[in-house]
Design an enzyme around this catalytic site. Sequence first.
Site, short mmCIF file in Angstrom:
data_model
loop_
_atom_site.label_atom_id
_atom_site.label_comp_id
_atom_site.label_asym_id
_atom_site.label_seq_id
_atom_site.Cartn_x
_atom_site.Cartn_y
_atom_site.Cartn_z
N LEU A 27 -7.59 139.20 -8.33
CA LEU A 27 -7.77 139.67 -9.51
C LEU A 27 -7.11 138.73 -10.40
O LEU A 27 -6.16 138.14 -10.34
CB LEU A 27 -7.06 141.10 -9.68
CG LEU A 27 -7.18 142.20 -8.94
CD1 LEU A 27 -6.56 143.55 -9.05
CD2 LEU A 27 -9.11 142.52 -9.23
N GLU A 34 -3.34 150.05 -14.90
CA GLU A 34 -4.56 149.96 -14.59
C GLU A 34 -4.90 150.20 -13.03
O GLU A 34 -5.63 150.85 -12.38
CB GLU A 34 -5.56 148.69 -14.97
CG GLU A 34 -6.90 148.80 -15.18
CD GLU A 34 -7.78 149.04 -14.00
OE1 GLU A 34 -8.65 150.04 -14.36
OE2 GLU A 34 -7.43 148.18 -13.30
N1 FOL Z 1 -10.99 148.88 -9.99
C1 FOL Z 1 -9.97 148.95 -10.82
N2 FOL Z 1 -10.44 149.75 -11.89
N3 FOL Z 1 -9.04 148.20 -10.97
C2 FOL Z 1 -8.95 147.30 -10.12
O1 FOL Z 1 -7.75 146.47 -10.01
C3 FOL Z 1 -9.77 147.18 -8.72
N4 FOL Z 1 -9.52 146.36 -7.83
C4 FOL Z 1 -10.20 146.41 -6.78
C5 FOL Z 1 -11.30 147.10 -6.90
N5 FOL Z 1 -11.53 148.15 -7.91
C6 FOL Z 1 -10.96 148.01 -8.79
C7 FOL Z 1 -10.30 145.49 -5.69
N6 FOL Z 1 -8.77 144.87 -5.64
C8 FOL Z 1 -5.36 146.81 -4.70
C9 FOL Z 1 -5.36 145.12 -4.87
C10 FOL Z 1 -6.85 144.68 -5.17
C11 FOL Z 1 -7.97 145.47 -5.23
C12 FOL Z 1 -7.66 146.91 -5.01
C13 FOL Z 1 -6.53 147.47 -4.72
C14 FOL Z 1 -4.36 147.21 -4.27
O2 FOL Z 1 -3.12 146.77 -3.69
N7 FOL Z 1 -4.01 148.73 -4.51
C15 FOL Z 1 -2.84 149.59 -4.15
C16 FOL Z 1 -2.00 149.34 -5.50
C17 FOL Z 1 -0.83 150.26 -5.64
C18 FOL Z 1 -0.18 150.33 -6.96
O3 FOL Z 1 0.35 149.28 -7.39
O4 FOL Z 1 -0.16 151.56 -7.42
C19 FOL Z 1 -3.26 150.87 -3.94
O5 FOL Z 1 -2.56 151.75 -3.19
O6 FOL Z 1 -4.38 151.44 -4.48
#
Ligand code: FOL
Length: 184
Positions: A27, A34
């Site tokens: 990203l 967000e």
């Molecule tokens: N949609 C939106 N609105 N924002 C984003 O950042 C996003 N990112 C992706 C797809 N749709 C999106 C793809 N990339 C994580 C990392 C990269 C990613 C998607 C998710 C991730 O690490 N998620 C964890 C974060 C937990 C936290 O920090 O709260 C998760 O559990 O969802």
Amino acid sequence: MNQTDNMGYSVIAAVSKNGGIGYKGNLPWKIKKEMEYFNQMTTLVNKKGVQNAVIMGRCTWQSIPDKYRPLKGRINVVISKTLNSVPEGVLLYSKLEEALKSLYLNDHIENLWVIGGSGLYNEAVKDKNCKKLFITKIDQEYLCDTFFPDFDLKEFEESNEANVPKGIQEENGIKYEFKVFKRL
Ligand code: FOL
């Protein structure tokens, strides 16, 4: 009646002012609140004993930090023709449509979310079964090498959805807004 006629799913993405979603496999920004919104929206279910599925391409899968991968509380589904293995519990398909067909038959799954990247987003925006686009508009330009596809605005209307905060958000001087586009 086609076998795929009952399948509804949503897309979620964060998109910069210049249409970008990624740079060099990651990203282009770091916006904690967000990302929490992404986590909440994709995890949230109405019933107990069910989970949502998050469907992603290989690059998106590989972009998730090790400590968050697989994304917890959700069925992780990877679409790839080249990956040979994924961790236990993660589902691997070679085509989006194949994944959707089989996930739809699974009573333990509530909602299907396509979470990127550009290849899957491009298929989804053209697909009638993709009912909603949850797009966070980030009000800044970033250097990007991956972009959200152009979609036909005439085929969508903006809608107000439960659990989606309204108005301009801001974190560390970065302004952004949560939008939902519903297919007409
Ligand atoms: N949609 C939106 N609105 N924002 C984003 O950042 C996003 N990112 C992706 C797809 N749709 C999106 C793809 N990339 C994580 C990392 C990269 C990613 C998607 C998710 C991730 O690490 N998620 C964890 C974060 C937990 C936290 O920090 O709260 C998760 O559990 O969802």
